[in-house]
Design a protein around this motif. Sequence first.
Motif, PDB file in Angstrom:
ATOM      1  N   GLN A 301       0.442  -1.264  -0.602  1.00  0.00           N
ATOM      2  CA  GLN A 301      -0.119   0.283   0.064  1.00  0.00           C
ATOM      3  C   GLN A 301       0.914   1.706   0.337  1.00  0.00           C
ATOM      4  OE1 GLN A 301      -3.224   0.381   3.197  1.00  0.00           O
ATOM      5  NE2 GLN A 301      -3.321  -2.072   2.421  1.00  0.00           N
ATOM      6  N   TYR A 302       2.075   0.856  -1.342  1.00  0.00           N
ATOM      7  CA  TYR A 302       2.834   2.049  -1.037  1.00  0.00           C
ATOM      8  C   TYR A 302       2.504   3.485  -2.378  1.00  0.00           C
ATOM      9  CZ  TYR A 302       7.129   4.151  -1.340  1.00  0.00           C
ATOM     10  OH  TYR A 302       8.607   5.175  -1.694  1.00  0.00           O
ATOM     11  N   PRO A 303       2.109   4.391  -1.139  1.00  0.00           N
ATOM     12  CA  PRO A 303       1.576   5.679  -2.100  1.00  0.00           C
ATOM     13  C   PRO A 303       1.703   6.177  -3.410  1.00  0.00           C
ATOM     14  CG  PRO A 303       2.429   6.854  -0.330  1.00  0.00           C
ATOM     15  CD  PRO A 303       2.532   5.775  -0.005  1.00  0.00           C
ATOM     16  N   GLY A 304       2.024   4.977  -4.172  1.00  0.00           N
ATOM     17  CA  GLY A 304       2.925   5.024  -5.630  1.00  0.00           C
ATOM     18  C   GLY A 304       1.899   5.084  -6.751  1.00  0.00           C
ATOM     19  N   VAL A 305       2.538   5.178  -7.821  1.00  0.00           N
ATOM     20  CA  VAL A 305       1.561   4.612  -9.477  1.00  0.00           C
ATOM     21  C   VAL A 305       0.932   3.466  -9.066  1.00  0.00           C
ATOM     22  CG1 VAL A 305       1.462   5.040 -11.839  1.00  0.00           C
ATOM     23  CG2 VAL A 305       2.340   6.145 -10.829  1.00  0.00           C
ATOM     24  N   GLY A 306       1.541   2.420  -8.484  1.00  0.00           N
ATOM     25  CA  GLY A 306       1.276   1.386  -8.628  1.00  0.00           C
ATOM     26  C   GLY A 306       0.124   1.014  -7.734  1.00  0.00           C
ATOM     27  N   PHE A 307      -0.106   2.292  -6.969  1.00  0.00           N
ATOM     28  CA  PHE A 307      -1.234   1.739  -5.533  1.00  0.00           C
ATOM     29  C   PHE A 307      -2.629   1.923  -6.231  1.00  0.00           C
ATOM     30  CE2 PHE A 307      -3.705   3.459  -1.516  1.00  0.00           C
ATOM     31  CZ  PHE A 307      -3.175   2.253  -0.597  1.00  0.00           C
ATOM     32  N   LEU A 308      -1.973   3.573  -6.815  1.00  0.00           N
ATOM     33  CA  LEU A 308      -3.167   4.288  -7.537  1.00  0.00           C
ATOM     34  C   LEU A 308      -3.725   3.532  -8.523  1.00  0.00           C
ATOM     35  CD1 LEU A 308      -1.706   7.944  -8.033  1.00  0.00           C
ATOM     36  CD2 LEU A 308      -3.000   6.990  -5.966  1.00  0.00           C
ATOM     37  N   PHE A 309      -3.247   2.607  -9.260  1.00  0.00           N
ATOM     38  CA  PHE A 309      -3.934   1.612 -10.523  1.00  0.00           C
ATOM     39  C   PHE A 309      -4.517   0.281  -9.116  1.00  0.00           C
ATOM     40  CE2 PHE A 309      -4.261  -1.132 -13.621  1.00  0.00           C
ATOM     41  CZ  PHE A 309      -3.567  -0.063 -14.628  1.00  0.00           C
ATOM     42  N   TYR A 310      -4.235   0.214  -8.535  1.00  0.00           N
ATOM     43  CA  TYR A 310      -4.750  -0.729  -7.823  1.00  0.00           C
ATOM     44  C   TYR A 310      -6.156  -0.851  -7.392  1.00  0.00           C
ATOM     45  CZ  TYR A 310      -5.659  -3.803  -4.057  1.00  0.00           C
ATOM     46  OH  TYR A 310      -6.620  -4.383  -2.948  1.00  0.00           O
ATOM     47  N   GLN A 311      -6.286   0.439  -6.849  1.00  0.00           N
ATOM     48  CA  GLN A 311      -7.743   1.210  -6.146  1.00  0.00           C
ATOM     49  C   GLN A 311      -8.384   1.237  -7.127  1.00  0.00           C
ATOM     50  OE1 GLN A 311      -8.551   2.094  -2.965  1.00  0.00           O
ATOM     51  NE2 GLN A 311      -6.670   0.724  -2.461  1.00  0.00           N
ATOM     52  N   ALA A 312      -7.374   2.287  -8.873  1.00  0.00           N
ATOM     53  CA  ALA A 312      -8.375   2.375  -9.401  1.00  0.00           C
ATOM     54  C   ALA A 312      -9.549   1.140  -9.951  1.00  0.00           C
ATOM     55  CB  ALA A 312      -7.836   2.824 -10.620  1.00  0.00           C
ATOM     56  N   VAL A 313      -8.684   0.136 -10.010  1.00  0.00           N
ATOM     57  CA  VAL A 313      -9.278  -0.976 -10.817  1.00  0.00           C
ATOM     58  C   VAL A 313     -10.179  -2.006  -9.810  1.00  0.00           C
ATOM     59  CG1 VAL A 313      -8.993  -3.521 -11.143  1.00  0.00           C
ATOM     60  CG2 VAL A 313      -7.224  -1.926 -11.857  1.00  0.00           C
ATOM     61  N   ILE A 314      -9.763  -1.916  -8.813  1.00  0.00           N
ATOM     62  CA  ILE A 314     -10.915  -2.198  -8.191  1.00  0.00           C
ATOM     63  C   ILE A 314     -12.172  -1.455  -7.092  1.00  0.00           C
ATOM     64  CG2 ILE A 314      -9.664  -3.806  -6.072  1.00  0.00           C
ATOM     65  CD1 ILE A 314      -9.029  -1.196  -4.187  1.00  0.00           C
ATOM     66  N   ASN A 315     -11.701   0.004  -7.856  1.00  0.00           N
ATOM     67  CA  ASN A 315     -13.317   0.777  -7.689  1.00  0.00           C
ATOM     68  C   ASN A 315     -13.686   1.285  -9.324  1.00  0.00           C
ATOM     69  OD1 ASN A 315     -13.610   2.025  -4.753  1.00  0.00           O
ATOM     70  ND2 ASN A 315     -10.919   1.716  -5.236  1.00  0.00           N
ATOM     71  N   LEU A 316     -13.419   0.376 -10.453  1.00  0.00           N
ATOM     72  CA  LEU A 316     -13.468   0.756 -11.397  1.00  0.00           C
ATOM     73  C   LEU A 316     -12.954   2.324 -11.739  1.00  0.00           C
ATOM     74  CD1 LEU A 316     -16.758  -1.513 -11.786  1.00  0.00           C
ATOM     75  CD2 LEU A 316     -14.609  -2.274 -12.553  1.00  0.00           C
ATOM     76  N   ASP A 317     -12.331   2.844 -11.182  1.00  0.00           N
ATOM     77  CA  ASP A 317     -12.617   4.473 -11.587  1.00  0.00           C
ATOM     78  C   ASP A 317     -11.658   4.265 -12.917  1.00  0.00           C
ATOM     79  OD1 ASP A 317     -11.923   6.437 -11.688  1.00  0.00           O
ATOM     80  OD2 ASP A 317     -10.449   6.558 -10.018  1.00  0.00           O
ATOM     81  N   TYR A 318     -12.548   4.122 -13.947  1.00  0.00           N
ATOM     82  CA  TYR A 318     -12.233   4.353 -16.070  1.00  0.00           C
ATOM     83  C   TYR A 318     -11.266   5.345 -15.885  1.00  0.00           C
ATOM     84  CZ  TYR A 318     -15.254   0.275 -16.029  1.00  0.00           C
ATOM     85  OH  TYR A 318     -16.055  -0.700 -15.993  1.00  0.00           O
ATOM     86  N   PRO A 319     -11.746   6.595 -15.008  1.00  0.00           N
ATOM     87  CA  PRO A 319     -10.775   8.219 -15.930  1.00  0.00           C
ATOM     88  C   PRO A 319      -9.482   7.537 -15.340  1.00  0.00           C
ATOM     89  CG  PRO A 319     -12.807   9.263 -14.920  1.00  0.00           C
ATOM     90  CD  PRO A 319     -12.885   6.944 -14.786  1.00  0.00           C
TER      91      PRO A 319
END
Length: 354
Positions: A301-319
């Motif tokens: 859960q390191y606050p970088g691009v990888g964690f952002l991508f993970y959060q985007a996938v599980i939340n269906l954050d398409y933008p």
Amino acid sequence: MTATTLAPGGPVQAAGKAAGRRGGRRSRILLRRIGFYLGTAAVAITLNFVIPRLMPGDPASVILTKMGQKEQISPATEASIRALFGMPDTSLWQQYLDYLGQLAHLDFGTSITYFPTPVSTVISQGLPWTLGLVTLTTVLAFLLGTGLGILAGSRPGSRFDSVMAPLATFLGSMPYFWVATMMLLLLSVSVPVFPSQNGYDLALEPGLTPEFIGSVITYGTLPAITIIVSSVGGWLLGMRNMMITTVAEDYVSLAEAKGLSRWRVLLSYAARNAMLPQVASLAISIGSVVGGSLLAEAVFQYPGVGFLFYQAVINLDYPLMQALFLAISLSVLCANFIADSVYVFLDPRTREDA
């Protein structure tokens, strides 16, 4: 003495023409590669436009519905999302032009996960963490793997080489997420030496203070170890194999016959030439490290691009997913272009057919 030598400025003019031809060949190669990478970037940008529009239904309406469940949507936000993900009442060509206009202004819409924060703001907050982590670990892995590869390849079959070659193969075969999980279990759960998640102590105020910098180093140690352990094997094997080939070359044997010291022959003659393929592999390694850091950052859960991508996938954050896909694709293309350009100047063999 020939007439060319006697002519005023003859040798100088000949050398100047040769240098001009070499410069012209370099320029032509670089122009061709610039055209290739610009074309590839255009394909990546176009795919980023097409893929959401191949999804069933109306992705823009789905995104706007999810956003509306959190907060009132402004007309500007709705227009931005429609431009990025499709407007049913507008031609595809006009949608593409609107999409390019949004990208030119770095407008990727509003994040669903971090609503109502714009996607560009979310990425700008996470990008420095990944750049710092990946840059540091790539440099350390390169230096460690290349140094060990020089030593192992200089004497193939030695005891040191017999240990390092299988070890490098083993390390290179381990996936990032498995290494990250093992590091987490060993050094954070079983033996609580390092924190298990986040990029710093949340009780501290971010800033250039000794406390905050120390916290960042402590929290970033496990992700850094994960990436170094997973990537150092590739550097070691690549350098070792090239050293084995290079030390058998005639110019290395000639340098040894001249009585030069072993370390001078090893570093100035063998390793210097064996390093050329490593430069070409650098961009590929950067791309794989960036991809691997996505999993490592998600585990910690390191606050970088990888964690952002993970959060985007599980939340269906398409933008956010769309913007991160494009950012990662373009960064890998830029890294490859830089490595290719440097290689043109380092290795004259790449210019022979230009």
